[in-house]
Design a protein around this motif. Structure first.
Motif: not given
Length: 940
Positions: A438-448
Motif C-alpha cells: 500500500y506504499q506503491r502507486w500507479y502514476v499514469r497519464p490520463v486518456s486523451s
C-alpha cells in the motif's frame, strides 16, 4: 533502452561485422568483448502525422502583444480560483450586465444588484485587480428594454458605474452577447447600432471601448462587425459554430481596420492559438483556465512563437512557444470544442535533440488530438494538451508506471493509512517498508479523451484500484487527500511540474494547489507553494518495487576516455558498484553548457554517432541508481571524429535493423520489422502501407555522400521512396523508384526550388527483380547508378546534405504524408560519408566489401609489456597481414595524446615512457582500418 549485443565472427557473403572491444578494468589488460550502448538505442520510429510542427530553438520567434482573462458569466468560484492559480496573472475579467429588471427611479433592480455583488465577490479572488470587460447576461429580457436603445444604454451605464465605484477599471463594453443566436431576443444589428450611438454620447464611455458583435457563429462575426464597425472600437467573436476561414479572417479584418480584436468566451486553447496567429489581442476563458490554458497564457504573454501549424478542415491547431526570459519552451495542441476532427501532429526540433515531457533525447514527438461530431459526446472531448520541451543537464524522468512517492523534506513514503482498502481511507506518509504494497502507486497519464485538458496523471493504488481524491472537492489549503473509486473527476487528476534533481511538484487539476505532507500525523493534503523551492511540496517518484530507498549522492565516475571514430565518438569509463546506470553529457565548449545525450545507459561504453566533422566535443558522465540519485559529473574529456572516408552505416537486414559499422547507427521500425529472402541472405520487407524504417537523425550530415542498396520493388503507386532524408516538406533529399513519368528520380530541396535528376529504368528490372541502386553526391556532380553502371549525372544540383542537415531519415517513407510508402524488399543498405568512384560502385554492386571495416585486432596479434612499464614499453604486433603502415599513440586518461609513433608494420616496437608520470594510460594501435586500444600502467 535496449542492450545491443554485438555479434562476433558472423560471415554473410561479403558482409563483415564490427567487433567492438572495451577496456578491461583494474590492472588486467586483456581486450574484452562487451555490450556497448549507442545514441541510436533510444531511436523510435514515429508514425506519419496529418501535420508537422517544425521549430528551431536558435531562431528569434514572433511576439504578439496579448491580454488573457477569466469570465464570471458562469458564476463559479472554482473557475476563478483555479484560473488565477494556473494563469498566475489575470489581465482582464469579463463581468455582466443583466437586462432582467426595469430601471426604477434611476437605479437597477434587486436581481441586477445581487449579481453585481456576486461578481464583485468573485473578483476578490483575483489579485492584483484586473481590468473589466462588460457583456450581456440575458436569462430573460425585460420588455422595457426591447427596441429601447436609451433604456438599454442607461442600464449598461448603471452597471458600469457600480463596478467603477468598486474600484475597477472598465475598458470594454458590449451591448449584446451572441446576438446571432436569436433565441436570446436581445435585438437586431440596428438595435445594437442605436445602443452604441447612445453609449458614444455618454462621457462615462469616452475611454471605454465599444465592442461587437460578440457572435456565437464566427461566420456571422464579419457581417455584424461590418455593419457596426463605424461605432466600434473592438471586434469580438466566439467560436461555437462556423468555419475556420471565417474565424481567421475576422481577426485579420479587425486588425486591418486598426481596431482591437477580442474573443471574450474562449472554450479551448485552439481558439487562443489561432486567434493570436491572426490578430487576437484579448482572450477570455469561458469556464476556467486549467494547466494547458494557464501555461499558454503565461508563455505567450511576451513570449516568442517558434512554430504554428493548423488543420483548417479539422478545426485543430498546434504551436511551440518560448517564454519571455527564454527559460521554458512548450508545445501546445488544441481542437474546436464542438467541430473538430481527430488530427495528428508531429513536433520536430530541426536543430538538436530535445526531451518532450522527459521522452528523448529525440527530434520529434507525435501527438494525437481527438475530435468528434457533436458537443461533449464520447468522441468530441474538447481536447487540449501542453508538452514541455527541455534540454540540458537535468531532465525530468518519464513518468508512466508504478512508483513509491517520497517526500523531499522528510523522505517518508506516501501510503494508505494502515493499508485499509475502504473508500474514503486517508492518505498519509510513513517510513518506507518494501513489504508494504500500500506504499506503491500507479502514476499514469490520463486518456486523451478524459475531457478537455489531458496533460494530467492519475495516481491509483494497485491493491484496490482507487485513486488520490481531493475530499469533498475542496479548494482550500489543507484540503484532505483520500482514496476513492477511480472516477476520472478533476479532483483525481494531477499535473506534474518538474522541480529538478528527480523531484516533482504534484498539482491538482481541480484546485491548482499542490500535494504536501502536513504537519499533523504526516497527513497528505493540498497546499500553496511558498517560494520557488518549497521542499515540503516536492516528491520523488521512485520506480517500484524498490527494495531500499536512500536519498544520497553517488560516487563520481572515473576512467572516462574517448576515441574518435569515422563518424562517431566512442566513450568508455570504469564500472561503479553503487550505480545501476549512467548519464552521458556533451558540450561544444569546455566546461559546459552540458546537455544530456543519453541516460539510463547500462554499460560502461557508449557510441555518440551524433558528432559532426570539424567540431571538438567535450564529454562527462554521471552515475545514477534506482532511487534517481545521481553523482557529480566525471572529469571532462574531449574528442573529435576522425572524418576519414568510411562506410558510416551498413544495414545487412539479416533479421535485425542493426548498423554493422563502428558508429552503431541502428535503425527502428514502427512495428516489428519483417524479413524475407534477400539478395544477400535476408532483406527487410516493406508492405507499402504501414511499414518503413527510421534511421538516426545525423546519418546523412556529411558534405558528400553515397547511398547504395539492393531493391526489389513489388510495384504500385508512383512516388514510393527508396529513401527520404529531410526535415519536412521544404527540406529533403530522396530517391523514388517510380515517379509520375515512370523514372528513377533523385531530388533535393532546401526551402527554394527543388533540384532533381531522373533516369528511366530498364523495364525488365522494374518490378519483382533485384536492382542495385546507388546515389553519389560529390563536390561537382550528383550521379545515379543502376546495377553498377552510371545511369545519369548532373552538375546542376548545388544543394549538399550539410545544407539541409536532415533529421527525419526514412527508408521506404516520404516526408510528404500523401505519398505512398514503398512496397518491396530492401537489402544491404549503405551510407558512406564520401563520393564513391564509379569503380567502387561497380565493386559494391558485385558484392565486394568497399569501405567496410574489418574486425578489430585480436588478442593473438598484439602483446604489450612489461606491465607495469617503467622506462620502456615493448609492443609486439604480429598480424597475419599488415598494411605496412602502423601508428601507435599513447593517451592519458583524460584523452589527451602524450606520445605517437609510426612503424612499417609487424614486429617489435619499443616506446620510451620514461618521461610519463606514474599512472594509467591508453595505447592505441591503428593498422589501416583495423585498430585496438589497451590500457596499461606506468610506475617508476
Amino acid at each position: 533502452m535496449k542492450n545491443l549485443s554485438i555479434r562476433h565472427g558472423k560471415s554473410s557473403g561479403n558482409k563483415s561485422v564490427l567487433l567492438l572491444t572495451v577496456l578491461a578494468l583494474g590492472t588486467g589488460f586483456s581486450s574484452l568483448s562487451a555490450q556497448t550502448n549507442a545514441a541510436s538505442d533510444q531511436i523510435t520510429a514515429q508514425p506519419a502525422a496529418d501535420r508537422i510542427v517544425p521549430f528551431r530553438l536558435s531562431e528569434q520567434g514572433v511576439v504578439r502583444p496579448v491580454e488573457w482573462g477569466l469570465d464570471t458569466a458562469w458564476e463559479d468560484e472554482g473557475n476563478i480560483r483555479r484560473g488565477q492559480g494556473f494563469m498566475e496573472t489575470v489581465d482582464i475579467v469579463r463581468v455582466s450586465f443583466r437586462p432582467t429588471d426595469p430601471i426604477v427611479d434611476g437605479d437597477l433592480g434587486a436581481d441586477q444588484k445581487e449579481h453585481i455583488q456576486t461578481r464583485l465577490g468573485l473578483l476578490g479572488f483575483v489579485s492584483p485587480k484586473p481590468k473589466l470587460a462588460i457583456n450581456s447576461d440575458h436569462p430573460k429580457i425585460d420588455d422595457s428594454y426591447k427596441g429601447n436603445a436609451q433604456a438599454w444604454a442607461q442600464m449598461m451605464d448603471l452597471h458600469t458605474r457600480y463596478f467603477q465605484d468598486a474600484g475597477y477599471e472598465v475598458i470594454s463594453v458590449a451591448p449584446f452577447n451572441e446576438p446571432d443566436y436569436t433565441y436570446t431576443g436581445q435585438g437586431t444589428r440596428e438595435d445594437f447600432h442605436k445602443i452604441a450611438v447612445e453609449l458614444r454620447a455618454n462621457p462615462r464611455f469616452k475611454n471605454i471601448r465599444i465592442c461587437g458583435g460578440n457572435t456565437l457563429n464566427c461566420d456571422e462575426a464579419l457581417p455584424w462587425y461590418n455593419y457596426l464597425k463605424e461605432q466600434l472600437d473592438e471586434g469580438n467573436t466566439h467560436q461555437l459554430a462556423g468555419e475556420f476561414n471565417g474565424y481567421a479572417a475576422f481577426y485579420e479584418t479587425v486588425r486591418k481596420d486598426g481596431k482591437m480584436a477580442m474573443n471574450d468566451e474562449m472554450h479551448n486553447v485552439m481558439e487562443a492559438m489561432v486567434g493570436l496567429e491572426y490578430g487576437l489581442q484579448t482572450g477570455i476563458w469561458w469556464g476556467s483556465a486549467e494547466y494547458a490554458r494557464g501555461e499558454f497564457c503565461k508563455i505567450s504573454r511576451g513570449g516568442e512563437r517558434l512554430a504554428y501549424t493548423e488543420h483548417r478542415p479539422n478545426w485543430t491547431a498546434a504551436s511551440v512557444y518560448r517564454s519571455k526570459d527564454g527559460s521554458k519552451v512548450q508545445a501546445f495542441g488544441g481542437v474546436s470544442e464542438r467541430q473538430a476532427k481527430t488530427t495528428t501532429y508531429r513536433f520536430v526540433s530541426k536543430e538538436k535533440d530535445v526531451f518532450y515531457d522527459g521522452y528523448g533525447p529525440q527530434r520529434e514527438f507525435y501527438l494525437e488530438m481527438p475530435g468528434g461530431n457533436s458537443y461533449q459526446d464520447d468522441e468530441q472531448r474538447n481536447a487540449e494538451r501542453v508538452v514541455n520541451i527541455t534540454w540540458g543537464e537535468d531532465i525530468q524522468p518519464v513518468i508512466d508506471g508504478q512508483y513509491v512517492l517520497i517526500n523531499r523534506s522528510t523522505q517518508r513514503a506516501v501510503e494508505i493509512t494502515q493499508g485499509n482498502t475502504a473508500e474514503g481511507t486517508n492518505v498519509k506518509t510513513g517510513k518506507f517498508d518494501a513489504s508494504k504494497a500500500y506504499q506503491r502507486w500507479y502514476v499514469r497519464p490520463v486518456s486523451s479523451r478524459i475531457g478537455g485538458d489531458f496533460s494530467y496523471f492519475c495516481i491509483t493504488s494497485p491493491i484496490n484500484g482507487m485513486s488520490f481524491d481531493i475530499w469533498n472537492w475542496s479548494l482550500e489549503d489543507g484540503g484532505n487527500i483520500a482514496i476513492y473509486g477511480a472516477s476520472n473527476g478533476s479532483n483525481q487528476q494531477w499535473a506534474l511540474e518538474y522541480a529538478g534533481d528527480g523531484w516533482f511538484y504534484i498539482r491538482s487539476r481541480h484546485s491548482a494547489l499542490y500535494l504536501e505532507e502536513g504537519e499533523e500525523a504526516f497527513n497528505v493534503q493540498q497546499g500553496t507553494k511558498k517560494g520557488s523551492n518549497d521542499e515540503r511540496l516536492q516528491w520523488r517518484l521512485i520506480p517500484a518495487p524498490a527494495s531500499k530507498i536512500e536519498i544520497k549522492s553517488l560516487a563520481t565516475p572515473t576512467g572516462l576516455t574517448t576515441e574518435g571514430q569515422s563518424a562517431s565518438v566512442l566513450l568508455r569509463w570504469n564500472k561503479q558498484s553503487d550505480a545501476t546506470g549512467y548519464t552521458v553529457l556533451r558540450s561544444e565548449t569546455s566546461g559546459g553548457a552540458y546537455e544530456i545525450i543519453a541516460r539510463n545507459v547500462k554499460e560502461t561504453s557508449f557510441v555518440d554517432h551524433k558528432a559532426l566533422a570539424g567540431k571538438s566535443y567535450y564529454y562527462t558522465v554521471k552515475a545514477n541508481d534506482n532511487c534517481l540519485n545521481s553523482s557529480p559529473k566525471s572529469q571532462e574529456v574531449t574528442a573529435t571524429i576522425t572524418d576519414v572516408h568510411a562506410l558510416v552505416a551498413h544495414y545487412a537486414f539479416d533479421g535485425d535493423l542493426l548498423d554493422e559499422t563502428e558508429n552503431l547507427n541502428h535503425g527502428a521500425s514502427l512495428k516489428k520489422a519483417m524479413f524475407t529472402d534477400g539478395k544477400i541472405n535476408k532483406a527487410v520487407q516493406l508492405n507499402g502501407s504501414t511499414e518503413f524504417l527510421q534511421l538516426p537523425t545525423d546519418i546523412a550530415n556529411h558534405q558528400n555522400l553515397t547511398v547504395s542498396t539492393w531493391v526489389k520493388w513489388d510495384g504500385g503507386a508512383d512516388w514510393q521512396r527508396v529513401f527520404d532524408f529531410g526535415s519536412g516538406e521544404d527540406q529533403y533529399m530522396f530517391l523514388t523508384y517510380s515517379s509520375n513519368i515512370q523514372s528513377l528520380r533523385f531530388a533535393m530541396k532546401n526551402g527554394a526550388e527543388e533540384q532533381a535528376l531522373e533516369t528511366a529504368l530498364p523495364s525488365p528490372i522494374r518490378i519483382d527483380n533485384w536492382v542495385h541502386l546507388a546515389l553519389t553526391i560529390g563536390d561537382a556532380e550528383v550521379r545515379i547508378y543502376v546495377n553498377g553502371e552510371l545511369a545519369v549525372s548532373s552538375g546542376d544540383i548545388t544543394i549538399r546534405p550539410m545544407d539541409i542537415r536532415p533529421c527525419l531519415n526514412y527508408i521506404g517513407r516520404s516526408q510528404f504524408v500523401a505519398d505512398p510508402m514503398f512496397k518491396g524488399s530492401i537489402d544491404d543498405f549503405r551510407v558512406y560519408n564520401y563520393e564513391l568512384s564509379a569503380e567502387d560502385i561497380k565493386k559494391v554492386a558485385q558484392g565486394e566489401s568497399v569501405g567496410i571495416i574489418t574486425p578489430q585486432i585480436s588478442d593473438d596479434e598484439l602483446f604489450i609489456g612489461p606491465l607495469p612499464a617503467d622506462q620502456k614499453l615493448q609492443v609486439t604486433y604480429t598480424p597475419a597481414q599488415s598494411s605496412g603502415r602502423v601508428s601507435l599513440s599513447i593517451y592519458n586518461m583524460q584523452g589527451v595524446p602524450v606520445l605517437s609513433h609510426e612503424t612499417a608494420g609487424s614486429g617489435v616496437t619499443t616506446l620510451d615512457v620514461s618521461g610519463l608520470p606514474t599512472g594509467l594510460y591508453l595505447l592505441r594501435l591503428v593498422d589501416n582500418n583495423r585498430s585496438v586500444t589497451r590500457k596499461f600502467a606506468v610506475r617508476h
